[in-house]
Design a protein around this motif. Structure first.
Motif, PDB file in Angstrom:
ATOM      1  N   UNK A  40      20.547   7.688   5.157  1.00  0.00           N
ATOM      2  CA  UNK A  40      20.597   6.307   5.657  1.00  0.00           C
ATOM      3  C   UNK A  40      19.765   6.161   6.925  1.00  0.00           C
ATOM      4  N   UNK A  41      19.848   7.117   7.823  1.00  0.00           N
ATOM      5  CA  UNK A  41      19.041   7.076   9.047  1.00  0.00           C
ATOM      6  C   UNK A  41      17.562   7.214   8.701  1.00  0.00           C
ATOM      7  N   UNK A  42      17.242   8.112   7.773  1.00  0.00           N
ATOM      8  CA  UNK A  42      15.860   8.265   7.317  1.00  0.00           C
ATOM      9  C   UNK A  42      15.347   6.958   6.723  1.00  0.00           C
ATOM     10  N   UNK A  43      16.167   6.290   5.928  1.00  0.00           N
ATOM     11  CA  UNK A  43      15.781   5.015   5.337  1.00  0.00           C
ATOM     12  C   UNK A  43      15.523   3.972   6.421  1.00  0.00           C
ATOM     13  N   UNK A  85      11.871   2.321   6.976  1.00  0.00           N
ATOM     14  CA  UNK A  85      11.757   0.876   6.798  1.00  0.00           C
ATOM     15  C   UNK A  85      11.092   0.224   8.001  1.00  0.00           C
ATOM     16  N   UNK A  86      11.484   0.626   9.197  1.00  0.00           N
ATOM     17  CA  UNK A  86      10.857   0.070  10.401  1.00  0.00           C
ATOM     18  C   UNK A  86       9.408   0.516  10.492  1.00  0.00           C
ATOM     19  N   UNK A  87       9.127   1.781  10.194  1.00  0.00           N
ATOM     20  CA  UNK A  87       7.775   2.312  10.248  1.00  0.00           C
ATOM     21  C   UNK A  87       6.856   1.607   9.249  1.00  0.00           C
ATOM     22  N   UNK A  88       7.365   1.347   8.056  1.00  0.00           N
ATOM     23  CA  UNK A  88       6.499   0.755   7.023  1.00  0.00           C
ATOM     24  C   UNK A  88       6.217  -0.722   7.269  1.00  0.00           C
ATOM     25  N   UNK A 103       0.832  -1.200   0.000  1.00  0.00           N
ATOM     26  CA  UNK A 103       0.000   0.000   0.000  1.00  0.00           C
ATOM     27  C   UNK A 103       0.867   1.251   0.000  1.00  0.00           C
ATOM     28  N   UNK A 104       0.336   2.340   0.498  1.00  0.00           N
ATOM     29  CA  UNK A 104       1.051   3.621   0.449  1.00  0.00           C
ATOM     30  C   UNK A 104       2.302   3.608   1.313  1.00  0.00           C
ATOM     31  N   UNK A 105       2.344   2.775   2.326  1.00  0.00           N
ATOM     32  CA  UNK A 105       3.563   2.669   3.128  1.00  0.00           C
ATOM     33  C   UNK A 105       4.701   2.065   2.322  1.00  0.00           C
ATOM     34  N   UNK A 106       4.375   1.089   1.503  1.00  0.00           N
ATOM     35  CA  UNK A 106       5.382   0.495   0.635  1.00  0.00           C
ATOM     36  C   UNK A 106       5.908   1.478  -0.380  1.00  0.00           C
ATOM     37  N   UNK A 107       5.016   2.281  -0.957  1.00  0.00           N
ATOM     38  CA  UNK A 107       5.473   3.282  -1.928  1.00  0.00           C
ATOM     39  C   UNK A 107       6.284   4.380  -1.258  1.00  0.00           C
ATOM     40  N   UNK A 108       5.976   4.700  -0.009  1.00  0.00           N
ATOM     41  CA  UNK A 108       6.799   5.654   0.736  1.00  0.00           C
ATOM     42  C   UNK A 108       8.194   5.092   0.933  1.00  0.00           C
TER      43      UNK A 108
END
Length: 83
Positions: free
Chosen positions: A70-73, A77-80, A27-32
């Motif tokens: 990298x920190x943002x990624x 990744x954990x959030x999604x 869903x939209x989390x994956x696209x984010x």
């Protein structure tokens, strides 16, 4: 030989898994996450490569600036993946 009290994974026919495939859709989390991956692996290095910061010291320009995407990624990744 294994002990009969082994608490490992055991397949039980007829028992549904805890998560259904409907909960695992892209869903939209994956696209984010895909957008942040593109930013972290393509956009941020291209900006540093083609427009190197002149006012910053070498340490900040080439070690700390790539660390921010990298920190943002990592956070995205954990959030999604948590629902």
């Amino acid at each position: 030989m294994t002990d009969s009290n082994d608490r490992g994974y055991v397949y039980e026919p007829g028992v549904e898994p805890a998560t259904s495939p409907d909960e695992r859709e892209f869903d939209w989390r994956g696209w984010t996450l895909v957008g942040v991956i593109v930013f972290a692996f393509l956009v941020a290095p291209a900006v540093i490569l083609f427009h190197p910061p002149d006012a910053l010291p070498f340490f900040v320009a080439y070690l700390v600036l790539p660390l921010l995407p990298a920190v943002l990624l990592g956070f995205v990744a954990v959030w999604s993946t948590t629902r």
